[in-house]
Design an enzyme around this catalytic site. Structure first.
Site, short mmCIF file in Angstrom:
data_model
loop_
_atom_site.label_atom_id
_atom_site.label_comp_id
_atom_site.label_asym_id
_atom_site.label_seq_id
_atom_site.Cartn_x
_atom_site.Cartn_y
_atom_site.Cartn_z
N CYS A 81 -0.39 -4.51 9.00
CA CYS A 81 -0.84 -6.23 8.35
C CYS A 81 -0.54 -7.12 9.62
O CYS A 81 0.27 -6.86 10.17
CB CYS A 81 0.91 -5.80 7.49
SG CYS A 81 0.72 -7.78 6.71
N CYS A 85 6.14 -10.56 9.66
CA CYS A 85 7.63 -10.54 9.30
C CYS A 85 8.32 -9.65 9.90
O CYS A 85 8.44 -8.96 10.80
CB CYS A 85 7.30 -10.15 8.26
SG CYS A 85 5.83 -10.93 7.19
N CYS A 88 10.11 -6.49 8.74
CA CYS A 88 9.00 -5.29 8.00
C CYS A 88 7.64 -4.55 9.14
O CYS A 88 7.60 -4.74 10.20
CB CYS A 88 7.85 -5.78 7.59
SG CYS A 88 6.50 -5.32 6.18
N CYS A 125 4.77 -1.26 -9.94
CA CYS A 125 4.93 -2.65 -9.12
C CYS A 125 3.85 -2.51 -8.15
O CYS A 125 4.06 -0.96 -6.87
CB CYS A 125 5.50 -3.01 -8.84
SG CYS A 125 5.98 -4.63 -7.45
N CYS A 156 3.48 -5.18 -12.26
CA CYS A 156 3.66 -6.11 -11.31
C CYS A 156 2.67 -5.89 -9.63
O CYS A 156 2.37 -4.74 -9.21
CB CYS A 156 4.71 -6.17 -11.15
SG CYS A 156 5.25 -7.30 -10.00
N CYS A 216 7.58 -13.29 -9.88
CA CYS A 216 9.02 -12.86 -9.46
C CYS A 216 9.37 -13.03 -7.65
O CYS A 216 8.26 -12.73 -7.10
CB CYS A 216 8.52 -11.19 -9.24
SG CYS A 216 9.52 -9.86 -8.19
N ARG A 288 17.45 -8.71 -9.59
CA ARG A 288 16.30 -7.31 -9.38
C ARG A 288 17.45 -7.49 -8.02
O ARG A 288 17.10 -7.31 -7.28
CB ARG A 288 15.41 -7.19 -9.15
CG ARG A 288 14.64 -7.44 -10.33
CD ARG A 288 13.16 -7.68 -10.18
NE ARG A 288 12.79 -5.98 -10.75
CZ ARG A 288 11.68 -5.73 -10.11
NH1 ARG A 288 10.62 -6.36 -9.31
NH2 ARG A 288 10.85 -4.41 -9.97
N1 SAM Z 1 2.32 -8.57 2.27
C1 SAM Z 1 2.53 -8.44 0.92
C2 SAM Z 1 4.17 -10.01 1.04
O1 SAM Z 1 4.61 -9.86 2.15
O2 SAM Z 1 3.74 -10.83 0.28
C3 SAM Z 1 3.42 -7.89 -0.20
C4 SAM Z 1 4.26 -6.16 0.51
S1 SAM Z 1 6.16 -6.93 1.36
C5 SAM Z 1 6.16 -5.63 2.42
C6 SAM Z 1 6.83 -7.13 0.13
C7 SAM Z 1 8.10 -8.15 0.20
O3 SAM Z 1 9.17 -6.54 1.10
C8 SAM Z 1 8.25 -8.88 1.90
O4 SAM Z 1 8.20 -10.00 1.61
C9 SAM Z 1 9.73 -8.85 1.52
O5 SAM Z 1 11.11 -9.29 0.78
C10 SAM Z 1 10.12 -7.57 0.90
N2 SAM Z 1 10.71 -6.22 2.83
C11 SAM Z 1 9.37 -5.98 3.58
N3 SAM Z 1 10.43 -5.30 4.61
C12 SAM Z 1 12.05 -4.90 4.36
C13 SAM Z 1 12.95 -4.69 4.86
N4 SAM Z 1 13.09 -4.06 6.16
N5 SAM Z 1 13.37 -4.44 4.39
C14 SAM Z 1 14.54 -5.84 2.94
N6 SAM Z 1 13.07 -6.34 2.54
C15 SAM Z 1 11.99 -5.32 2.86
C1 DTB Z 2 11.24 -6.91 -3.77
O1 DTB Z 2 11.59 -7.76 -3.86
N1 DTB Z 2 11.35 -5.68 -2.48
C2 DTB Z 2 9.79 -4.90 -2.75
C3 DTB Z 2 9.27 -4.89 -3.41
N2 DTB Z 2 9.23 -6.95 -3.72
C4 DTB Z 2 7.77 -4.76 -3.03
C5 DTB Z 2 9.88 -4.13 -1.11
C6 DTB Z 2 10.81 -3.81 -0.18
C7 DTB Z 2 10.15 -2.72 1.26
C8 DTB Z 2 11.25 -2.05 1.57
C9 DTB Z 2 11.28 -1.45 3.16
C10 DTB Z 2 9.92 -0.42 2.92
O2 DTB Z 2 9.71 0.29 2.08
O3 DTB Z 2 9.18 -0.97 3.50
FE1 SF4 Z 3 2.56 -7.88 5.86
FE2 SF4 Z 3 4.90 -6.82 5.67
FE3 SF4 Z 3 4.51 -9.45 6.05
FE4 SF4 Z 3 4.20 -8.33 3.67
S1 SF4 Z 3 6.40 -8.20 4.53
S2 SF4 Z 3 2.97 -9.73 4.98
S3 SF4 Z 3 3.02 -5.92 4.38
S4 SF4 Z 3 4.24 -7.99 7.68
#
Ligand code: SAM
Ligand code: DTB
Ligand code: SF4
Length: 346
Positions: A81, A85, A88, A125, A156, A216, A288
């Site tokens: 990606c 973030c 992430c 989802c 979702c 959501c 959630r």
């Molecule tokens: N790329 C899209 C976005 O960012 O909207 C969708 C996927 S992204 C992984 C969805 C959500 O996962 C993020 O907004 C964040 O709230 C959550 N997330 C990602 N990494 C995480 C982590 N290490 N711990 C907790 N939540 C996480």
């Molecule tokens: C949300 O709020 N939490 C989920 C879902 N929406 C997509 C993602 C959590 C991701 C946790 C770290 C991972 O496994 O990448």
């Molecule tokens: Fe990309 Fe992860 Fe950020 Fe979603 S949360 S936009 S997958 S870097």
């Protein structure tokens, strides 16, 4: 596919798509009341017995407090990606060892949906590691949404930013919910993500809402924020007009290689307080208990259920990190005496 192992271990500025107390017209819909950050912070500061009592009272007024929604998550396009973030593991900016994959096929997704359905999930989802889908990606996702709907589950997805037209297309395919998190308070956003801003998130939520898809949206707790930061996040969510139908409260999963990997542990009771305040300020929403359950002890999870969390991710994996085993979750729900769609339809 590999599962990544994590390390153990306020604002009141009006923004677009954000109702302030002044702007909110007198309404017949109690869902439109606005929450100043100071009032949200005052809830977070309550003695825990008082806060839990208020959260439970609100929960029981609007929900059966013995029901739990089970949602299964599938990463349909992992890694690579372009966004940065800080939490992430899927960002190209961080060395986390998560390989970029191609998008899953409808056959692969159907198999996962059937598995989730057999295990008792009612909502499915799909997540993709995109900044925003392009139109070809979106066409493929529309097909995947139809696969989920064919199997009778709620659909979702979380694909990054959407235009109004893209949101309409997903609605046409039958999408029930779109997940797009505000993640933190507006004033902290720039410390966590630099490749987009808060208003981008609010714009996408506006497009989702206008398309008639349920919203959501939630955030992540434990990224080094103070109580004021958590109050700022909850106030933003609660002041959306209307507030989201579904509010994921994630605990940061600390993944080695991400900038937040060495963040200090948060007192679990601060997490419980955040769930309780989300319940009080967004009474009819599904709250959630999302990422981070694997790292949480079961008593903390149960306190979250008692504070009003009525939905969990169910399945051994989140997107790339682990989630509690299905057997462990079934046993926990049974010990607490919570019903799921499987049991309450039986
Ligand atoms: N790329 C899209 C976005 O960012 O909207 C969708 C996927 S992204 C992984 C969805 C959500 O996962 C993020 O907004 C964040 O709230 C959550 N997330 C990602 N990494 C995480 C982590 N290490 N711990 C907790 N939540 C996480
Ligand atoms: C949300 O709020 N939490 C989920 C879902 N929406 C997509 C993602 C959590 C991701 C946790 C770290 C991972 O496994 O990448
Ligand atoms: Fe990309 Fe992860 Fe950020 Fe979603 S949360 S936009 S997958 S870097």
């Amino acid at each position: 596919m590999t599962t990544i192992t994590p390390t153990l271990a306020a604002t009141e500025q009006p923004l677009h798509f954000h109702a302030t107390r002044k702007a909110a017209a007198p309404s017949v819909d109690a869902r439109q009341q606005a929450w100043p950050v100071a009032e949200v912070q005052a809830l977070l500061d309550l003695p825990l017995p008082e806060l839990m009592h208020r959260a439970q009272t609100v929960h029981r007024e609007h929900h059966d407090a013995t029901e739990m929604e089970l949602a299964t998550l599938l990463s349909i396009k992992t890694g690579g990606c372009p966004e940065d973030c800080g939490y992430c593991p899927q960002s190209v900016h961080h060395e986390t060892g998560v390989p970029a994959t191609k998008m899953m096929t409808p056959e692969e997704v159907r198999e996962a949906v059937l598995g989730a359905k057999a295990a008792g999930a009612s909502r499915f989802c799909m997540g993709a590691a995109w900044r925003a889908p392009n139109d070809r990606d979106l066409e493929k996702v529309e097909e995947l949404v139809r696969v989920i709907k064919d199997e009778g589950l709620e659909a979702c997805c979380t694909l990054g930013m959407l235009s109004g037209d893209q949101a309409q297309r997903l609605k046409g395919a039958g999408l029930d919910y779109y997940n797009h998190n505000l993640d933190t308070a507006p004033e902290l956003y720039g410390d966590i993500i630099t490749t987009r801003d808060y208003q981008d998130r609010l714009d996408t939520l506006g497009h989702v809402r206008e398309a008639g898809i349920h919203v959501c949206s939630g955030g992540i707790v434990g990224m080094g924020e103070s109580r004021a930061g958590r109050a700022g996040l909850i106030a933003q969510l609660a002041n959306l007009a209307p507030y989201p139908e579904s509010v994921p409260i994630n605990h940061l999963v600390k993944v080695p290689g991400t900038p937040l990997a060495d963040e200090l542990d948060l007192d679990p009771l601060e997490f419980v307080r955040t769930v309780a305040v989300a319940r009080i300020t967004m009474p009819t929403a599904k709250v959630r208990l999302s990422a981070g359950r694997r790292q949480m002890d079961e008593s903390t999870q149960v306190l979250c259920f008692l504070a009003g969390a009525n939905s969990i991710f169910y399945g051994d994996k989140l997107l790339v990190t682990g989630n509690p085993d299905v057997e462990a979750d079934r046993a926990l729900l049974q010990r607490v005496g919570l019903k799921t769609r499987h049991t309450f339809n039986a």
